[in-house]
Motif scaffolding. Structure first.
Motif, PDB file in Angstrom:
ATOM      1  N   ALA A 420       0.871  -1.086  -0.012  1.00  0.00           N
ATOM      2  CA  ALA A 420       0.059   0.007   0.182  1.00  0.00           C
ATOM      3  C   ALA A 420       0.810   1.328   0.158  1.00  0.00           C
ATOM      4  CB  ALA A 420      -1.126  -0.018   1.142  1.00  0.00           C
ATOM      5  N   GLN A 421       1.829   1.292   0.943  1.00  0.00           N
ATOM      6  CA  GLN A 421       2.795   2.501   0.874  1.00  0.00           C
ATOM      7  C   GLN A 421       3.408   2.559  -0.529  1.00  0.00           C
ATOM      8  OE1 GLN A 421       6.576   2.113   2.607  1.00  0.00           O
ATOM      9  NE2 GLN A 421       6.731   4.163   3.436  1.00  0.00           N
ATOM     10  N   SER A 422       3.975   1.555  -1.112  1.00  0.00           N
ATOM     11  CA  SER A 422       4.418   1.624  -2.598  1.00  0.00           C
ATOM     12  C   SER A 422       3.720   2.264  -3.418  1.00  0.00           C
ATOM     13  CB  SER A 422       5.019   0.441  -2.992  1.00  0.00           C
ATOM     14  OG  SER A 422       3.786  -0.529  -3.200  1.00  0.00           O
ATOM     15  N   ILE A 423       2.107   1.831  -3.388  1.00  0.00           N
ATOM     16  CA  ILE A 423       1.047   2.448  -4.301  1.00  0.00           C
ATOM     17  C   ILE A 423       1.023   3.876  -4.208  1.00  0.00           C
ATOM     18  CG2 ILE A 423      -1.345   2.479  -4.712  1.00  0.00           C
ATOM     19  CD1 ILE A 423      -1.347  -0.475  -4.007  1.00  0.00           C
ATOM     20  N   ASP A 434       4.586   3.683   6.523  1.00  0.00           N
ATOM     21  CA  ASP A 434       4.412   2.190   6.742  1.00  0.00           C
ATOM     22  C   ASP A 434       4.445   1.658   8.073  1.00  0.00           C
ATOM     23  OD1 ASP A 434       3.704  -0.650   6.632  1.00  0.00           O
ATOM     24  OD2 ASP A 434       5.561  -1.165   5.322  1.00  0.00           O
ATOM     25  N   LEU A 435       3.695   1.461   8.927  1.00  0.00           N
ATOM     26  CA  LEU A 435       3.488   0.802  10.412  1.00  0.00           C
ATOM     27  C   LEU A 435       4.164  -0.542  10.303  1.00  0.00           C
ATOM     28  CD1 LEU A 435       3.377   1.859  12.922  1.00  0.00           C
ATOM     29  CD2 LEU A 435       0.991   0.923  13.041  1.00  0.00           C
ATOM     30  N   SER A 436       4.243  -1.222   9.287  1.00  0.00           N
ATOM     31  CA  SER A 436       4.740  -2.650   8.925  1.00  0.00           C
ATOM     32  C   SER A 436       4.454  -3.826  10.099  1.00  0.00           C
ATOM     33  CB  SER A 436       6.489  -2.538   8.945  1.00  0.00           C
ATOM     34  OG  SER A 436       6.892  -3.592   8.360  1.00  0.00           O
ATOM     35  N   ASP A 437       5.404  -4.441  10.578  1.00  0.00           N
ATOM     36  CA  ASP A 437       5.041  -5.252  11.632  1.00  0.00           C
ATOM     37  C   ASP A 437       4.783  -4.889  12.900  1.00  0.00           C
ATOM     38  OD1 ASP A 437       7.849  -4.719  11.740  1.00  0.00           O
ATOM     39  OD2 ASP A 437       8.354  -7.026  11.655  1.00  0.00           O
TER      40      ASP A 437
END
Length: 447
Positions: A420-423, A434-437
Motif C-alpha cells: 500500500a505504501q508503494s502504491i 508504513d507501520l509494517s510489523d
C-alpha cells in the motif's frame, strides 16, 4: 486403489490422482503438469481421464495440456460449454477406472456447472467424493463469482439457493463414511470458513460444517452471502482461460522476455518489484509496486494488478525471478509480463522511514489508513478513526484518502501495508509511512 492429493499452499489448491489397475484419473489439476507425470511414472500408470469439477476462478488448470500430451479424455459438465475436446459428465454418467467407478453428480451452487465426482470402490460402495469448490472442509463454495463470466452466468442469490438444494439433496444424503476431497483448504478465497484440514468425511461435515446444519432456505441464503471475502481482479479472467484451455506451462514461461538489469524500461508500464520490503524501501524505480515474493504472491498479484495490465517483474536473484514468473503463470498472468529482470543498479526513489514511537505518542498527527479486508475490519478496528480501504481496491480508491496530514498505513502483519505504501507514496503530496510489523504491538479497538 490409490488416491494421492497434491496441495499447492500458495493457492491453497488441492488436486488429485486416482489409480486402479494401472489406469490413472486426475481431478482439477494445477497449471504445472509435471508432478502428475512423475506420479504416473512412479506408479507405472497411464493417465486416461481428467476431470474438471468446474471452470476454476482462482488458478489456471493444465487439463488441456495433459490431454494433448497423454491422449487422456477430459470430462466436464455439458453446462460448462467447454471450447476444447471433451466428453460431458453429468448426473448419472459413469466412467470405469480399473476396478473403480467414477460417477457424476451435478452440484450447482458455487457455479452453475459444478460436478462432484463420486468414487465407488470395486464392490460398488461409496468411498470418496471429489467435491471441487462445492463442498469444503467447514464450508461450501461462495456463490458470487459467476455473475458475469462463464458459459452460464447466475446471480449470487440464485446460486446460493441452488447450493441450499445441493447440500440438502446431495451431500447430506451421501453415506457418512464417504471421504470428502475438496479443491481447496484454508487460505483460499473461494469460501469464507475453510478449515486447515484438507480432507474430511460426510459424517464430520454434517456435524461441524455450518452450511450443512438444518436451517430454512432463506436463512441459508442470508448466511452464505454474508461476510464473503473480496474477489480478486483475476478471478473472472481465469474462468475464461479454463473454459478455453490454457497453453502449455513451460512454453508459456519460456516465452516471458528476460531483460538485462540495466535495460531501459518503457515509461508508463507498471513495475512489480518482488524484493523484500526493506530492500524496496531503500531504493526502487518509479511507477513500481512492492508485491513481495512469499506464500501468497500470486493471490496479491492478481488482486492488485488487473488481468489485462502489462507489467515488468523485478526480483533480487535468479531463483526468485524464476519463482515469481511461475507463480504468475499459475493465475494466467505470464503473458502480462512485458519483461523480467534482476534488481537494476540505479534505484532513484526511497520510501519514508517510520518513527513508530513518535506515532504511538501522536497518532492524531497522521491520517491512518487500514488496508485490511472488510471482514477483518468488521471484527474490530485497530485505530478507531482509520480510513478503511482494502488493499485490492486501493489503486482505484486512493483519491478518497485525505492529504492534509502524513499518511500512516497498516494491515495485520506488514505485508499488505508495504504494498500500500508503494502504491501511494509516488503520487501523494504528503509523506506516506508504513507501520509494517510494528502493528502487532497495538491493541485492537473493541466494539
Amino acid at each position: 486403489m490409490k488416491i494421492e492429493q497434491f496441495f499447492d499452499k500458495g493457492l491453497a489448491h488441492a488436486s488429485y490422482a486416482i489409480i486402479s489397475e494401472g489406469k490413472m484419473a486426475l481431478v482439477d489439476p494445477a497449471r504445472d503438469p509435471q508432478p502428475y507425470y512423475d506420479f504416473a511414472a512412479a506408479n507405472n500408470a497411464e493417465i486416461v481421464a481428467i476431470f474438471e469439477t468446474h471452470p476454476h476462478a482462482d488458478f489456471v488448470s493444465s487439463h488441456l495440456e495433459i490431454a494433448q500430451k497423454t491422449g487422456a479424455t477430459i470430462y466436464v459438465s455439458k453446462l460448462l460449454g467447454a471450447d476444447y475436446d471433451h466428453k460431458s459428465f453429468d448426473d448419472g454418467d459413469e466412467l470405469k477406472l480399473g476396478k473403480l467407478t467414477l460417477r457424476a453428480i451435478n452440484t450447482p451452487g458455487h457455479s452453475p456447472d459444478s460436478v462432484t465426482i463420486l468414487l465407488l470402490d470395486e464392490n460398488g460402495q461409496q468411498h470418496a467424493a471429489f467435491t471441487g469448490d462445492a463442498l469444503f472442509v467447514g464450508d461450501v463454495g461462495r456463490p458470487d463469482l459467476r455473475e458475469s463470466v462463464g458459459n452460464m452466468t447466475a446471480k449470487r442469490e440464485e446460486l446460493a439457493r441452488q447450493m441450499y438444494h445441493t447440500t440438502n439433496n446431495v451431500f447430506k444424503k451421501l453415506n457418512e463414511e464417504v471421504l470428502v476431497y475438496p479443491a481447496h483448504g484454508a487460505g483460499s478465497l473461494c469460501g469464507k470458513n475453510l478449515s486447515s484440514d484438507t480432507f474430511s468425511t460426510i459424517g464430520r461435515e454434517k456435524k461441524t460444517n455450518y452450511a450443512l446444519q438444518d436451517m430454512s432456505e432463506d436463512e441459508f441464503i442470508k448466511t452464505l452471502l454474508e461476510d464473503q471475502p473480496f474477489i480478486p481482479k483475476y478471478f473472472g479472467h481465469d474462468v475464461t482461460i479454463n473454459k478455453a484451455g490454457a497453453a502449455g506451462f513451460e512454453e508459456s514461461i519460456n516465452a516471458v522476455p528476460r531483460l538485462e538489469n540495466d535495460a531501459k524500461l518503457e515509461e508508463g508500464i507498471l513495475i512489480v518489484d518482488t524484493r523484500p520490503q526493506a530492500q524496496y524501501k531503500q531504493g526502487h524505480l518509479p511507477n513500481s509496486i512492492n508485491i513481495q515474493e512469499g506464500g501468497k504472491f500470486e493471490t496479491w498479484l492478481g488482486s492488485i494488478v488487473g488481468p489485462h495490465e502489462q507489467f515488468y517483474l523485478i526480483a533480487e536473484n535468479e531463483a526468485m525471478l524464476n519463482s515469481v514468473i511461475r507463480k504468475a503463470a499459475k493465475i494466467g498472468y505470464e503473458t502480462n509480463i512485458k519483461g523480467a529482470l534482476l534488481t537494476p543498479a540505479n534505484l532513484p526513489l526511497t520510501s519514508e522511514n517510520t518513527d513508530v514511537e513518535e506515532f504511538r505518542i501522536n497518532p492524531d498527527k497522521y491520517t491512518i489508513l487500514d488496508v485490511r479486508n472488510n471482514g477483518e475490519v468488521k471484527s474490530g478496528k485497530i485505530f478507531e478513526n482509520a480510513v478503511t480501504i482494502p488493499l485490492p481496491e486501493l489503486r482505484e480508491r486512493k483519491n478518497e484518502i485525505p492529504q492534509d496530514k502524513p499518511i500512516m498505513v497498516h494491515c495485520a502483519a506488514g505485508y499488505r501495508s508495504a504494498a500500500a505504501q508503494s502504491i501511494l507514496e509516488e503520487e501523494f503530496n504528503v509523506p506516506v509511512h508504513d507501520l509494517s510489523d510494528a502493528i502487532t504491538t497495538f491493541s485492537k479497538v473493541t466494539h
